[in-house]
Motif scaffolding. Sequence first.
Motif, PDB file in Angstrom:
ATOM      1  N   GLY A  77       0.815  -1.217   0.000  1.00 28.71           N
ATOM      2  CA  GLY A  77       0.000   0.000   0.000  1.00 28.71           C
ATOM      3  C   GLY A  77       0.842   1.258   0.000  1.00 28.71           C
ATOM      4  O   GLY A  77       0.614   2.183  -0.787  1.00 28.71           O
ATOM      5  N   HIS A 181      -6.100   8.603   0.285  1.00 32.91           N
ATOM      6  CA  HIS A 181      -6.600   7.537   1.163  1.00 32.91           C
ATOM      7  C   HIS A 181      -6.338   6.190   0.513  1.00 32.91           C
ATOM      8  O   HIS A 181      -6.948   5.859  -0.511  1.00 32.91           O
ATOM      9  CB  HIS A 181      -8.113   7.716   1.396  1.00 32.91           C
ATOM     10  N   TYR A 182      -5.426   5.418   1.109  1.00 33.38           N
ATOM     11  CA  TYR A 182      -5.079   4.113   0.548  1.00 33.38           C
ATOM     12  C   TYR A 182      -4.537   3.246   1.672  1.00 33.38           C
ATOM     13  O   TYR A 182      -3.651   3.654   2.416  1.00 33.38           O
ATOM     14  CB  TYR A 182      -4.021   4.283  -0.547  1.00 33.38           C
ATOM     15  N   SER A 183      -5.071   2.045   1.807  1.00 34.16           N
ATOM     16  CA  SER A 183      -4.684   1.162   2.904  1.00 34.16           C
ATOM     17  C   SER A 183      -3.225   0.723   2.769  1.00 34.16           C
ATOM     18  O   SER A 183      -2.696   0.601   1.656  1.00 34.16           O
ATOM     19  CB  SER A 183      -5.582  -0.081   2.938  1.00 34.16           C
ATOM     20  N   THR A 184      -2.596   0.426   3.885  1.00 37.17           N
ATOM     21  CA  THR A 184      -1.191   0.028   3.884  1.00 37.17           C
ATOM     22  C   THR A 184      -1.019  -1.410   3.430  1.00 37.17           C
ATOM     23  O   THR A 184      -0.158  -1.717   2.595  1.00 37.17           O
ATOM     24  CB  THR A 184      -0.589   0.197   5.294  1.00 37.17           C
ATOM     25  N   PRO A 187      -4.227  -3.458  -0.157  1.00 33.76           N
ATOM     26  CA  PRO A 187      -5.221  -2.385  -0.276  1.00 33.76           C
ATOM     27  C   PRO A 187      -6.216  -2.526  -1.412  1.00 33.76           C
ATOM     28  O   PRO A 187      -7.210  -1.792  -1.449  1.00 33.76           O
ATOM     29  CB  PRO A 187      -4.336  -1.157  -0.542  1.00 33.76           C
ATOM     30  N   ASP A 190     -10.107  -3.051  -0.535  1.00 35.49           N
ATOM     31  CA  ASP A 190     -10.602  -1.928   0.248  1.00 35.49           C
ATOM     32  C   ASP A 190     -10.698  -0.663  -0.596  1.00 35.49           C
ATOM     33  O   ASP A 190     -11.622   0.142  -0.439  1.00 35.49           O
ATOM     34  CB  ASP A 190      -9.674  -1.707   1.442  1.00 35.49           C
ATOM     35  N   SER A 191      -9.751  -0.484  -1.516  1.00 34.36           N
ATOM     36  CA  SER A 191      -9.753   0.734  -2.325  1.00 34.36           C
ATOM     37  C   SER A 191     -10.960   0.805  -3.251  1.00 34.36           C
ATOM     38  O   SER A 191     -11.408   1.896  -3.610  1.00 34.36           O
ATOM     39  CB  SER A 191      -8.458   0.840  -3.136  1.00 34.36           C
ATOM     40  N   ALA A 234     -11.802  -4.429   7.149  1.00 35.45           N
ATOM     41  CA  ALA A 234     -11.486  -3.097   6.617  1.00 35.45           C
ATOM     42  C   ALA A 234     -12.565  -2.629   5.649  1.00 35.45           C
ATOM     43  O   ALA A 234     -12.954  -1.454   5.652  1.00 35.45           O
ATOM     44  CB  ALA A 234     -10.126  -3.123   5.922  1.00 35.45           C
ATOM     45  N   ASN A 238     -14.696   0.593   6.319  1.00 33.19           N
ATOM     46  CA  ASN A 238     -14.581   1.649   5.317  1.00 33.19           C
ATOM     47  C   ASN A 238     -15.943   2.081   4.805  1.00 33.19           C
ATOM     48  O   ASN A 238     -16.188   3.258   4.534  1.00 33.19           O
ATOM     49  CB  ASN A 238     -13.715   1.151   4.152  1.00 33.19           C
TER      50      ASN A 238
END
Length: 247
Positions: A77, A181-184, A187, A190-191, A234, A238
């Motif tokens: 991410g 905004h971007y998950s580690t 991702p 979730d994105s 997540a 989210n």
Amino acid sequence: MEFLGKDGLGNTMKSTLVIVPALNEAENIGHVVQNLKTTSPWLDVLVIDDGSTDQTAEVARTQGAKVISLPVNLGIGGAVQTGFLYAVKNHYDVALQVDGDGQHRAEEIKKLIDPILLGEADVTIGSRFLAKTSYKSAIPRRLGIYILSKTIQSVVRKSYTDPTSGFRAYNQKALRVVSTHYSTDYPEPDSIVTLVKNGLRVIEVSVEMDARLSGNSSITPFKSGYYMVKVSLAIILNSMMSKIWPD
């Protein structure tokens, strides 16, 4: 930064950046960059060396890629988001995400870019499962992808067959979202929720993919289970958050 070519409508194309996250991919990255440069010489290729301890950065530079070497390993991410920030700062109109292990075919890139250039989508995802392809995956992994797909569908009311695919293209509007905004960790699924929630048009296109050229995936069976639980949670969390860009 313009590529003076034409799209399918005869319009001038702007420059396109390919973001290649890579961790200890010295055996593969040279082939990946060379294939991108040969197949689509108009692309700018940026390798994000995510704290590699091998010669990933040196091999990528030798093949003509731009390289950002992160001082520590940030994970997929953080590496990809570094590329997004670079794309936004340098005003690229389109950014592609391509894995550094050779799974993503350079000749399939046009399928991802065309819907964006034609104004049909803000984000395109290369799917192995939207239509029948030659790609083979293990049953447990395919089951995990199916579960994530159904989880995403339950919160965004849209169906995506390959939410874990890291073969993607983004326009400028989408880049402003994912650069913020971007998950580690892991991702990609979730994105999708983040992008759809912010009113972006996210579509899938059928592509052919290969197995990684050499080496082993970092996702072990144990990590796969952890991945499923973490990403599912997540996605649900989210979906409860407010939009990044309010109306």
